[in-house]
Motif scaffolding. Sequence first.
Motif, mmCIF file in Angstrom:
data_model
loop_
_atom_site.group_PDB
_atom_site.id
_atom_site.type_symbol
_atom_site.label_atom_id
_atom_site.label_comp_id
_atom_site.label_asym_id
_atom_site.label_seq_id
_atom_site.Cartn_x
_atom_site.Cartn_y
_atom_site.Cartn_z
ATOM 1 N N ASP A 133 2.643 -13.748 -0.410
ATOM 2 C CA ASP A 133 2.176 -13.214 0.938
ATOM 3 C C ASP A 133 2.942 -12.358 1.208
ATOM 4 O O ASP A 133 4.347 -12.472 1.207
ATOM 5 C CB ASP A 133 1.377 -14.300 1.920
ATOM 6 C CG ASP A 133 2.843 -15.052 1.495
ATOM 7 O OD1 ASP A 133 3.531 -15.197 1.919
ATOM 8 O OD2 ASP A 133 2.366 -16.622 2.082
ATOM 9 N N LYS A 134 2.105 -12.190 2.916
ATOM 10 C CA LYS A 134 2.963 -11.156 3.470
ATOM 11 C C LYS A 134 4.178 -11.978 4.749
ATOM 12 O O LYS A 134 3.648 -13.365 5.057
ATOM 13 C CB LYS A 134 2.664 -9.910 4.540
ATOM 14 C CG LYS A 134 3.069 -9.069 5.182
ATOM 15 C CD LYS A 134 2.428 -7.670 5.858
ATOM 16 C CE LYS A 134 3.372 -7.008 6.421
ATOM 17 N NZ LYS A 134 2.776 -6.234 7.458
ATOM 18 N N PRO A 135 5.383 -11.350 4.760
ATOM 19 C CA PRO A 135 6.225 -10.639 4.153
ATOM 20 C C PRO A 135 6.385 -10.649 2.429
ATOM 21 O O PRO A 135 6.895 -11.884 2.311
ATOM 22 C CB PRO A 135 7.437 -10.608 4.952
ATOM 23 C CG PRO A 135 7.881 -11.994 5.376
ATOM 24 C CD PRO A 135 6.840 -12.833 5.867
ATOM 25 N N GLU A 153 -3.962 -5.878 1.914
ATOM 26 C CA GLU A 153 -3.373 -7.278 1.781
ATOM 27 C C GLU A 153 -2.060 -6.995 2.012
ATOM 28 O O GLU A 153 -1.124 -8.170 2.475
ATOM 29 C CB GLU A 153 -2.671 -7.732 0.527
ATOM 30 C CG GLU A 153 -4.206 -8.083 -0.415
ATOM 31 C CD GLU A 153 -4.059 -8.558 -2.166
ATOM 32 O OE1 GLU A 153 -4.785 -8.500 -2.788
ATOM 33 O OE2 GLU A 153 -2.334 -7.900 -2.343
ATOM 34 N N GLY A 154 -1.709 -6.369 2.789
ATOM 35 C CA GLY A 154 -0.183 -5.936 4.117
ATOM 36 C C GLY A 154 0.142 -5.241 3.771
ATOM 37 O O GLY A 154 0.799 -4.807 4.854
ATOM 38 N N SER A 155 0.389 -4.438 2.503
ATOM 39 C CA SER A 155 1.051 -3.696 2.471
ATOM 40 C C SER A 155 0.497 -1.771 3.154
ATOM 41 O O SER A 155 -0.307 -2.102 3.837
ATOM 42 C CB SER A 155 0.613 -2.891 1.376
ATOM 43 O OG SER A 155 1.953 -4.251 0.279
ATOM 44 N N GLN A 156 2.131 -0.917 3.521
ATOM 45 C CA GLN A 156 1.572 0.426 4.053
ATOM 46 C C GLN A 156 0.887 1.124 3.124
ATOM 47 O O GLN A 156 -0.062 2.070 4.259
ATOM 48 C CB GLN A 156 3.061 0.012 4.421
ATOM 49 C CG GLN A 156 3.379 -0.326 5.974
ATOM 50 C CD GLN A 156 5.192 0.163 6.756
ATOM 51 O OE1 GLN A 156 5.315 1.120 6.543
ATOM 52 N NE2 GLN A 156 5.678 -0.718 7.161
ATOM 53 N N ARG A 157 0.941 0.987 2.246
ATOM 54 C CA ARG A 157 -0.124 2.226 1.653
ATOM 55 C C ARG A 157 -0.104 1.912 0.537
ATOM 56 O O ARG A 157 0.647 0.284 0.140
ATOM 57 C CB ARG A 157 1.157 3.454 1.608
ATOM 58 C CG ARG A 157 2.351 4.175 2.295
ATOM 59 C CD ARG A 157 0.706 5.171 2.752
ATOM 60 N NE ARG A 157 0.485 5.945 1.563
ATOM 61 C CZ ARG A 157 0.728 7.084 2.018
ATOM 62 N NH1 ARG A 157 1.460 7.497 3.261
ATOM 63 N NH2 ARG A 157 0.119 8.445 1.196
ATOM 64 N N ASP A 158 -1.272 1.841 -0.339
ATOM 65 C CA ASP A 158 -2.106 1.803 -1.755
ATOM 66 C C ASP A 158 -1.554 2.319 -2.760
ATOM 67 O O ASP A 158 -0.850 2.901 -2.426
ATOM 68 C CB ASP A 158 -3.012 1.788 -2.005
ATOM 69 C CG ASP A 158 -3.922 0.829 -0.387
ATOM 70 O OD1 ASP A 158 -3.647 -0.531 -0.818
ATOM 71 O OD2 ASP A 158 -4.788 1.374 -0.287
#
Length: 476
Positions: A250-252, A353-358
């Motif tokens: 999970d994020k971070p 899911e929290g990433s800035q790009r796919d």
Amino acid sequence: MPTTRRQALARTGAVGAAVAFSGALSELFAGTAAAQATGGSAGYGPLVPDPDGLLDLPKGFRYKVLSREGDPLRSGEGKVPSNCDGMAAFAAPRPHGDGPGDSRADAQHGRSGKGTTWLVRNHENRMDGRVPVPAVKGLTYDPAAKGGCTVLELDRHNNVLTERVGIAGTSTNCAGGPSLWNTWLTCEETEFKAGEEGYTKDHGYIFEVGFDRRRPTSVEPLTAMGRFQHEAVAFDPRTGVVYETEDAFDKPFGLFYRFLPEKPKGGYGSLHAGGTLQAMRVPDVADLSTVTETGTTFQGIEWVDVPDPLARQTPVRFQDFGKGGITHAQKLEGCYWGGSRVYFVSSFARTSEGSQRDHFGQIWRYDPRRRSLTLVIRFGPDTDVQLPGEEPDNICLAPSGGLMVCEDGEGAQHVFGLTRQGKVYAMARGAQNLGTPQDPSWGEFAGVTFSPDHRTMYVNCYKPGTTFAITGPWQD
């Protein structure tokens, strides 16, 4: 669930049901001695359906099932555990004058003849593992935990001589890596503490698994290497520095680490002497998913001491790394050393899911001498080449050049080969249908590795746990 592009292609018999990639594949093989790519320019041909319904391979290749979950271990210690994951193969030295001993001690300590191989296999069992790694006296860290490793001893024809527990009482043993002195570092991809989820000891460590009397397994965790959701490790053979990936759920998200041992290249047991754990900081980059152009290179990479490697109160990735923060990435998995640099994989990134790009996978290269980091390969639907699969996971260098990549995505599951010339081909396809004819499902591949003599490729089907030895015309 809706039919995906990969499932549709698989059902029509396409050789590869996969997304695209971009980047300079030749960079992945820097420092390899082979002049010719595994599989030539177009692989080994189409995959032939297996009449036994286990593993599809190209014509001319054969497999042998070495071990299946639930079968009796040859040591008599219990059953073959489930969730077969990371592996490595080691040449077993000839015995040096040790007496014959008893048969159990021989199996325990790997008394081996000429030409034999030790194949060490992780079992990523959590508390809900179907078949746990049997607890064995002297080899068990936490009696409540169900993960660990098993060790197979094979003769030159891949006949199983012994099969035994390598370490027990660990949790979520995902990947790891070989040491410079031919032991196996098994990594726990968890960070539960004693009293949580039924565990009696803290987890999230690396353990050293040995194979003989001179280098036995240690059930003492390598605490200085950190307590976090470990995935894989790779050694710099020149300096003894160890690189580590973190597959946080999970994020971070996870970090990319290096461990500076107090006794670099010190040999068996030296990692217990301690050292310094550091995390990678890419200036002005908080999330590696934001990098989309292959060939992008960052100079002046920084390494920041981890404030509390044991994560006594706060998981490492949540800790305060001071001004500039730290660089995260989703699904950091495979890691290997090639030439003079270390490569590591981000299996995917999802904004949901929290990433800035796919993206559908990245492969990064870090050059310690230049302190530079380069995005070498990017997988994704917006590039325009076929293959090599979505969500790359375990990776290994093939003996005649190129890579073998285990995929962990949707639909049919493959081991893909990547040649030095940039050709991608399907090497194996799982045929064990876990679903129904109308809604099929296949277990991912894991642990791909080659025998010391380069004549056999070993690979696991994660579920149902099955370990294969694959032989054939590798040099054609």
